[in-house]
Design an enzyme around this catalytic site. Structure first.
Site, PDB file in Angstrom:
ATOM      1  N   SER A  42      30.202  45.101  38.609  1.00 10.46           N
ATOM      2  CA  SER A  42      30.901  45.763  37.519  1.00 10.46           C
ATOM      3  C   SER A  42      30.471  47.231  37.422  1.00 10.46           C
ATOM      4  CB  SER A  42      30.680  44.988  36.218  1.00 10.46           C
ATOM      5  OG  SER A  42      31.560  45.381  35.212  1.00 10.46           O
ATOM      6  N   ASN A  57      33.305  43.016  41.718  1.00 12.22           N
ATOM      7  CA  ASN A  57      34.085  43.149  40.482  1.00 12.22           C
ATOM      8  C   ASN A  57      34.150  44.608  40.026  1.00 12.22           C
ATOM      9  OD1 ASN A  57      32.465  40.412  40.491  1.00 12.22           O
ATOM     10  ND2 ASN A  57      34.403  40.012  39.453  1.00 12.22           N
ATOM     11  N   HIS A  68      34.823  37.084  36.149  1.00  9.11           N
ATOM     12  CA  HIS A  68      34.071  38.333  36.282  1.00  9.11           C
ATOM     13  C   HIS A  68      32.627  38.129  36.743  1.00  9.11           C
ATOM     14  CE1 HIS A  68      33.620  42.610  35.685  1.00  9.11           C
ATOM     15  NE2 HIS A  68      32.549  42.423  34.933  1.00  9.11           N
TER      16      HIS A  68
END
Length: 280
Positions: A104, A128, A251
């Protein structure tokens, strides 16, 4: 779950590895740095470090304002700030180029580090990550970021936990871990990092194509923000990259689908091991 930490220049990190494992008996095992996402901490890689520490030097860090790491002094952060922190960590703690694995916001930090400090990176795995985030998605995240800064005492875990795990009972333990990290973390560190992440649209195509080392873009098939098409698009831009889409994952792929992620990373690390740096 809490790992032991050392601290260097305000950055807390956990180390696990075999310092002698290498095909070349005169050199140490290749170092890998794992970087978590917003609101999380080093332990989010708890299913990766045991899998790779036998053959690699594995460092999992708490990013600034997260876990046991100090806040950065500037109230408004940029991705280059996080990349600079990572460079300093690599310089002072490891002392040689590394493979960087990020999730992320950690993935965006990994990519920015490969762009800004190419001499420090021998491979980059972006889990991600976002790319060309659409206006509607960006506006929603930005509104959430402003709300967090306006009220540091508000509840912070309900929305992300619902989005990341969708109430799936088989991931209840992982959801509870993430909830604990979010609820008990440094609220100001979380809010500032989230604000920075909220204004990111992704690394530009011009910058991405300058990453010459091996790269892998991995995301979950069902991730509604870091969509599969984003990873596929980035992999098309880089000269030495590929994408991996994990079926039925959301996620938190490295936690919920660790076996698939670890298999993809193992293949990627082998690719990095054999990469000829003269091709970069």
């Amino acid at each position: 779950m809490k790992w032991s930490r050392k601290i260097s220049d305000g950055i807390a990190y956990h180390y696990k590895g075999n310092d002698t494992a290498s095909d070349n008996i005169n050199s140490k095992a290749i170092p890998i740095v794992f970087i978590h996402g917003v609101g999380l901490r080093a332990e989010s890689w708890y299913r990766q470090l045991p899998a790779f520490s036998e053959n690699y030097q594995c460092y999992s860090i708490d990013m600034p304002g997260h876990g046991e790491s100090a806040l950065l002094p500037n109230p408004t952060l940029s991705l280059t700030d996080f990349a600079a922190v990572l460079k300093t960590f690599i310089d002072k703690v490891i002392g040689q180029p590394v493979i960087v694995v990020g999730h992320s916001l950690g993935a965006m930090t990994a990519l920015q580090t490969a762009v800004t400090y190419p001499e420090m990176v021998t491979g980059v795995a972006a889990l991600n990550a976002i790319y060309e985030r659409p206006d509607c998605a960006a506006q929603n995240v930005q509104a959430r970021a402003e709300s967090l800064l306006d009220n540091l005492d508000q509840e912070v875990s309900k929305q992300p936990i619902a989005r990341w795990f969708d109430g799936d009972e088989q991931y209840q333990d992982d959801a509870e871990l993430c909830r604990t990290w979010l609820d008990n973390g440094n609220r100001l560190g979380y809010a500032r990092a989230y604000q920075m992440f909220a204004h990111l649209r992704g690394i530009s195509a011009d910058d991405l194509q300058n990453i010459r080392v091996p790269a892998v873009f991995l995301t979950g098939e069902m991730d509604i923000n870091s969509k599969p098409e984003m990873s596929l698009a980035m992999a098309e831009i880089l000269p030495n990259a590929h994408a991996v889409i994990v079926p039925k994952a959301r996620h938190m792929t490295q936690m919920t689908h660790a076996s698939s992620v670890n298999a993809a990373l193992a293949t990627f690390f082998t690719q990095c091991d054999s990469y000829d740096t003269s091709d970069a």
